[in-house]
Design a protein around this motif. Structure first.
Motif, PDB file in Angstrom:
ATOM      1  N   VAL A   1      13.839 153.169 -60.917  1.00 20.18           N
ATOM      2  CA  VAL A   1      13.593 154.599 -60.756  1.00 20.18           C
ATOM      3  C   VAL A   1      12.096 154.889 -60.876  1.00 20.18           C
ATOM      4  O   VAL A   1      11.402 154.254 -61.667  1.00 20.18           O
ATOM      5  N   GLY A   2      11.633 155.810 -60.048  1.00 20.36           N
ATOM      6  CA  GLY A   2      10.259 156.307 -60.152  1.00 20.36           C
ATOM      7  C   GLY A   2      10.321 157.751 -60.632  1.00 20.36           C
ATOM      8  O   GLY A   2      11.046 158.563 -60.059  1.00 20.36           O
ATOM      9  N   CYS A   3       9.585 158.044 -61.709  1.00 18.94           N
ATOM     10  CA  CYS A   3       9.573 159.412 -62.255  1.00 18.94           C
ATOM     11  C   CYS A   3       8.166 159.976 -62.138  1.00 18.94           C
ATOM     12  O   CYS A   3       7.216 159.350 -62.601  1.00 18.94           O
ATOM     13  N   THR A   4       8.025 161.144 -61.529  1.00 19.18           N
ATOM     14  CA  THR A   4       6.708 161.752 -61.361  1.00 19.18           C
ATOM     15  C   THR A   4       6.709 163.173 -61.921  1.00 19.18           C
ATOM     16  O   THR A   4       7.323 164.064 -61.335  1.00 19.18           O
ATOM     17  N   PRO A   5       6.030 163.368 -63.062  1.00 16.79           N
ATOM     18  CA  PRO A   5       5.946 164.732 -63.597  1.00 16.79           C
ATOM     19  C   PRO A   5       4.864 165.519 -62.844  1.00 16.79           C
ATOM     20  O   PRO A   5       3.755 165.015 -62.644  1.00 16.79           O
ATOM     21  N   VAL A   6       5.210 166.705 -62.405  1.00 13.82           N
ATOM     22  CA  VAL A   6       4.224 167.577 -61.745  1.00 13.82           C
ATOM     23  C   VAL A   6       4.310 168.960 -62.404  1.00 13.82           C
ATOM     24  O   VAL A   6       5.304 169.282 -63.042  1.00 13.82           O
TER      25      VAL A   6
ATOM     26  N   LEU B   1      19.759 161.560 -62.939  1.00 14.18           N
ATOM     27  CA  LEU B   1      20.212 160.291 -62.383  1.00 14.18           C
ATOM     28  C   LEU B   1      21.447 160.508 -61.513  1.00 14.18           C
ATOM     29  O   LEU B   1      21.526 160.003 -60.384  1.00 14.18           O
ATOM     30  N   ASP B   2      22.384 161.290 -62.013  1.00 12.80           N
ATOM     31  CA  ASP B   2      23.615 161.567 -61.252  1.00 12.80           C
ATOM     32  C   ASP B   2      23.278 162.198 -59.898  1.00 12.80           C
ATOM     33  O   ASP B   2      23.814 161.796 -58.854  1.00 12.80           O
ATOM     34  N   MET B   3      22.374 163.167 -59.905  1.00 16.06           N
ATOM     35  CA  MET B   3      21.994 163.832 -58.642  1.00 16.06           C
ATOM     36  C   MET B   3      21.372 162.838 -57.661  1.00 16.06           C
ATOM     37  O   MET B   3      21.659 162.864 -56.465  1.00 16.06           O
TER      38      MET B   3
ATOM     39  N   VAL C   1      12.196 162.705 -59.121  1.00 11.43           N
ATOM     40  CA  VAL C   1      12.899 161.439 -59.368  1.00 11.43           C
ATOM     41  C   VAL C   1      13.193 160.735 -58.044  1.00 11.43           C
ATOM     42  O   VAL C   1      13.751 161.344 -57.123  1.00 11.43           O
ATOM     43  N   ASP C   2      12.797 159.460 -57.967  1.00  7.91           N
ATOM     44  CA  ASP C   2      13.107 158.624 -56.804  1.00  7.91           C
ATOM     45  C   ASP C   2      13.889 157.424 -57.313  1.00  7.91           C
ATOM     46  O   ASP C   2      13.348 156.586 -58.034  1.00  7.91           O
TER      47      ASP C   2
ATOM     48  N   ARG D   1      16.955 160.999 -54.056  1.00  9.67           N
ATOM     49  CA  ARG D   1      15.960 161.865 -54.705  1.00  9.67           C
ATOM     50  C   ARG D   1      16.622 163.017 -55.449  1.00  9.67           C
ATOM     51  O   ARG D   1      17.690 163.495 -55.074  1.00  9.67           O
ATOM     52  N   ALA D   2      15.924 163.451 -56.482  1.00  6.50           N
ATOM     53  CA  ALA D   2      16.369 164.612 -57.263  1.00  6.50           C
ATOM     54  C   ALA D   2      15.145 165.137 -57.992  1.00  6.50           C
ATOM     55  O   ALA D   2      14.088 164.491 -58.003  1.00  6.50           O
ATOM     56  N   TYR D   3      15.278 166.310 -58.578  1.00  2.98           N
ATOM     57  CA  TYR D   3      14.250 166.775 -59.511  1.00  2.98           C
ATOM     58  C   TYR D   3      14.914 167.700 -60.509  1.00  2.98           C
ATOM     59  O   TYR D   3      16.013 168.202 -60.270  1.00  2.98           O
TER      60      TYR D   3
END
Ligand code: SMN
Ligand code: MG
Length: 369
Positions: A16-21, A114-116, A44-45, A55-57
């Motif tokens: 998983v890749g997590c990017t806070p913006v 994660l579910d999304m 979230v990727d 993808r999700a956020y």
């Protein structure tokens, strides 16, 4: 340990890749609880071994929230690496592993994200919009504008309410919880007077009131052309909310703080609300939403969404008691293709999955270091 199952043609979790913006808001949102000027989001990727990226956020409420959710999500993915992309099975396993810290708050948001992403990956692999996997059809979903209308002067609120009807939107939400009932009434009347007949006005207290205040303010507001009274008191005071719902003819709306479908069931069992609006990141992602939608249908309760309109639109299109989509434009700042509201609706496109994709340059600009 046994090898994880590998269904032929299925997907498997890789990483998983997590990017806070932190994205700027077009309208500052002064709620009774906090003033929101910029929205921290966690992008979230979810990578699968087969190359599909789900993808999700989530809206993380605070910068620290985005970091905490990322840490929990990375650990969750470590626990299911190599396993088949099967959201209900994965949720069951992770729920057990996270039970000691408690599947609430940021842990719940991490597992929901994660579910999304897992559901998005499945819909991408199937080549269909997410709602089709859930038994819905891609369609236009009626939306209300929830950008802005924070605590402000009556004149400013009336001007902003009018601006928020852009795109043909037929409903807006006003935040209340001014120091006095007189101020709440003054702002509500100013906004109502500016809105055309037929446009709905929802009001949201973000849990600001005591039971006594809620009954007093609710009685005053219910003859002012308001469509619902949201979170008047603490969301988890079910007996208090039930009393308010019984005493007022103005419908009580709860849901953004329901922690999982079981919390929604308890609220409905207690008669705590007339309407429900779960937040996909607290109800348990797509899987939790679908379970909650069954509960809403059994109780005959109209169901709306809270924030994150991209995935919520797909969910509402598969919700038997679909009511309103809460529209915010927060991801316009990072989305590859921001969605435009037309004829008062969010229209689900025919692209596979949720349709979420990030613009790499914009993400770089708003990334939290
Ligand atoms: C809300 C909550 C948190 C951030 C923004 C807005 C509000 C809503 O309660 O219902 O939109
Ligand atoms: Mg709210």
């Amino acid at each position: 340990m046994a090898e994880p199952s590998r269904a032929r043609g299925g997907l498997h979790v890789r990483s998983v890749g997590c990017t806070p913006v932190e994205v700027p808001l077009r309208y500052v949102l002064g709620t009774s609880a906090a003033t929101v000027k910029a929205a921290p989001l966690l992008l979230v990727d979810l990578l699968t071994e087969e190359g599909v990226v789900g993808r999700a956020y989530v809206f993380a409420y605070r910068r620290s929230g985005a970091k905490a959710i990322a840490a929990l999500l990375e650990e969750a993915v470590d626990l299911v690496r190599g396993e088949a992309v099967a959201p209900i099975a994965i949720a069951g396993k992770l729920r057990r592993r996270f039970d000691l810290i408690g599947v609430t708050g940021v842990a719940r948001m991490a597992l929901s994200a994660l579910d999304m992403a897992l559901w998005d990956a499945m819909a991408l692999a199937a080549g269909v919009p997410l709602t089709c996997l859930l038994g819905g059809t891609p369609r236009a979903v009626r939306a209300y504008n929830s950008c802005g209308l924070g605590l402000m002067t009556p004149e400013a609120a009336a001007d902003e309410a009018q601006a928020l009807l852009e795109g043909g939107l037929q409903a807006v939400k006003l935040r209340l919880g001014y120091p006095t009932l007189a101020q709440d009434l003054e702002v509500t009347r100013a906004v109502r007077a500016r809105l055309p007949d037929g446009v709905d006005l929802m009001v949201d207290y973000n849990q600001a009131l005591s039971r006594v205040e809620a009954l007093e303010r609710g009685r005053a507001l219910q003859d002012e052309g308001v469509a619902w009274l949201e979170e008047p008191i603490r969301h988890d005071d079910l007996a208090g909310n039930a009393q308010i719902a019984r005493d007022l003819h103005l419908p009580v709306q709860l849901g953004e703080n329901f922690n999982g479908p079981e919390a929604m069931l308890q609220a409905l069992q207690a008669g705590a609300c007339d309407l429900a609006m779960p937040d996909v990141a607290r109800i348990g992602g797509v899987s939790g939403w679908i379970q909650a939608a069954g509960v809403a249908q059994a109780y005959g309760i109209p169901m709306s969404s809270h924030l994150m309109p991209e995935v919520s639109a797909h969910l509402l299109a598969a919700t038997p008691t679909c009511h309103w989509l809460e529209y915010v434009d927060w991801t316009d700042a990072v989305a590859a293709e921001p969605v435009k509201i037309r004829d008062g609706c969010w229209t689900i496109g025919d692209q596979p999955g949720t349709g979420l994709a990030w613009d790499a340059d914009k993400v770089k600009r708003y990334r939290i270091q």
